[in-house]
Design a protein around this motif. Structure first.
Motif, PDB file in Angstrom:
ATOM      1  N   CYS A 221       0.840  -1.193   0.000  1.00 41.74           N
ATOM      2  CA  CYS A 221       0.000   0.000   0.000  1.00 41.74           C
ATOM      3  C   CYS A 221       0.881   1.251   0.000  1.00 41.74           C
ATOM      4  CB  CYS A 221      -0.903  -0.013   1.227  1.00 41.74           C
ATOM      5  SG  CYS A 221      -1.878   1.503   1.409  1.00 41.74           S
ATOM      6  N   PRO A 222       0.821   2.060  -1.070  1.00 39.08           N
ATOM      7  CA  PRO A 222       1.671   3.258  -1.103  1.00 39.08           C
ATOM      8  C   PRO A 222       1.295   4.279  -0.031  1.00 39.08           C
ATOM      9  CG  PRO A 222       0.139   3.265  -2.954  1.00 39.08           C
ATOM     10  CD  PRO A 222      -0.010   1.928  -2.278  1.00 39.08           C
ATOM     11  N   PHE A 223       0.047   4.280   0.408  1.00 35.25           N
ATOM     12  CA  PHE A 223      -0.345   5.187   1.485  1.00 35.25           C
ATOM     13  C   PHE A 223       0.293   4.754   2.802  1.00 35.25           C
ATOM     14  CE2 PHE A 223      -3.805   5.720  -1.613  1.00 35.25           C
ATOM     15  CZ  PHE A 223      -3.639   7.079  -1.864  1.00 35.25           C
ATOM     16  N   CYS A 224       0.384   3.428   3.017  1.00 33.25           N
ATOM     17  CA  CYS A 224       1.084   2.930   4.215  1.00 33.25           C
ATOM     18  C   CYS A 224       2.545   3.366   4.193  1.00 33.25           C
ATOM     19  CB  CYS A 224       1.029   1.409   4.282  1.00 33.25           C
ATOM     20  SG  CYS A 224      -0.536   0.754   4.838  1.00 33.25           S
ATOM     21  N   TRP A 225       3.175   3.265   3.032  1.00 34.08           N
ATOM     22  CA  TRP A 225       4.574   3.653   2.924  1.00 34.08           C
ATOM     23  C   TRP A 225       4.745   5.133   3.285  1.00 34.08           C
ATOM     24  CZ3 TRP A 225       9.297   2.026   3.031  1.00 34.08           C
ATOM     25  CH2 TRP A 225      10.320   2.872   2.625  1.00 34.08           C
ATOM     26  N   THR A 226       3.910   5.981   2.707  1.00 27.82           N
ATOM     27  CA  THR A 226       4.009   7.415   2.969  1.00 27.82           C
ATOM     28  C   THR A 226       3.746   7.718   4.445  1.00 27.82           C
ATOM     29  OG1 THR A 226       3.233   7.818   0.705  1.00 27.82           O
ATOM     30  CG2 THR A 226       3.198   9.683   2.213  1.00 27.82           C
TER      31      THR A 226
ATOM     32  N   PRO B 133       4.869   8.655  -2.643  1.00 25.32           N
ATOM     33  CA  PRO B 133       5.593   8.200  -1.467  1.00 25.32           C
ATOM     34  C   PRO B 133       7.068   8.562  -1.438  1.00 25.32           C
ATOM     35  CG  PRO B 133       5.181   6.370  -2.938  1.00 25.32           C
ATOM     36  CD  PRO B 133       4.482   7.570  -3.512  1.00 25.32           C
ATOM     37  N   GLY B 134       7.600   9.097  -2.507  1.00 29.18           N
ATOM     38  CA  GLY B 134       9.012   9.439  -2.516  1.00 29.18           C
ATOM     39  C   GLY B 134       9.870   8.215  -2.766  1.00 29.18           C
ATOM     40  N   GLU B 135      11.158   8.415  -2.638  1.00 31.83           N
ATOM     41  CA  GLU B 135      12.109   7.334  -2.911  1.00 31.83           C
ATOM     42  C   GLU B 135      12.093   6.289  -1.809  1.00 31.83           C
ATOM     43  OE1 GLU B 135      14.057   6.964  -5.687  1.00 31.83           O
ATOM     44  OE2 GLU B 135      12.866   8.654  -6.424  1.00 31.83           O
ATOM     45  N   ARG B 136      12.197   5.045  -2.188  1.00 32.41           N
ATOM     46  CA  ARG B 136      12.356   3.972  -1.217  1.00 32.41           C
ATOM     47  C   ARG B 136      13.846   3.705  -1.038  1.00 32.41           C
ATOM     48  NH1 ARG B 136       7.589   0.181  -0.515  1.00 32.41           N
ATOM     49  NH2 ARG B 136       5.893   1.377  -1.349  1.00 32.41           N
TER      50      ARG B 136
END
Length: 173
Positions: free
Chosen positions: A19-24, A169-172
């Protein structure tokens, strides 16, 4: 008060790794942790299980892969190392923790979920915050303060608005 006598605020953060929202939201939470003395524990929640995604769904492959990543999270937690992605021996614990998060907030939410100490000493939880990008430092701290306050307020129910942009989410690492 002696700063060494302060007790960190325990925060449990439920995430589905896809989930990209979880990452952010996880990046936001990490960004405020030191300044708000938070001790973050990462917990699994599976959108595959939560949304009952069947193998006939176009999302099944990705959701199943995310479930495998949650197995890795549990294996790391159990043995401080990485074991097999397909190791079903971690499923009971993964699902126990998954349901613990939903028990805090109810079943009509998604991810992420945050659990914090309630006013009565028990744990309370909220869905979100769902953010599309990492806020600047001052806004990130203000968002934490508001989230923490609202989560602990028994009368608080919900804040929501329609998203106007997708996740950034930006860079991982």
């Amino acid at each position: 008060m002696d700063p060494r006598s302060r007790v960190s605020t325990p925060v449990r953060f439920w995430l589905d790794p896809l989930c990209p929202f979880c990452w952010t939201t996880s990046q936001w939470l990490r960004s405020v942790a030191a300044e708000r003395d938070l001790s973050i524990s990462y917990q699994p929640i599976s959108l595959l299980v939560k949304n009952q995604i069947g193998d006939d769904s176009p999302w099944y492959g990705v959701a199943k892969w995310g479930y495998g990543l949650l197995r890795v999270l549990e294996s790391v937690r159990a043995v401080e190392g990485e074991t097999a992605f397909d190791d079903e021996s971690f499923d009971d614990e993964l699902l126990r923790r998954h349901h613990e998060g939903l028990a805090l907030v109810g079943n009509d939410v998604g991810t992420p979920i945050i659990g914090v100490p309630g006013r009565d000493g028990g744990e309370v939880g909220v869905f979100g915050p769902v953010i599309t990008a990492l806020p600047n430092r001052d806004d990130a701290l203000a968002l934490w303060d508001a989230t923490f306050t609202l989560a602990r307020l028994p009368e608080f129910f919900e804040l929501k608005r329609t998203r106007t942009s997708g996740p950034n989410p930006g860079e991982r690492p």
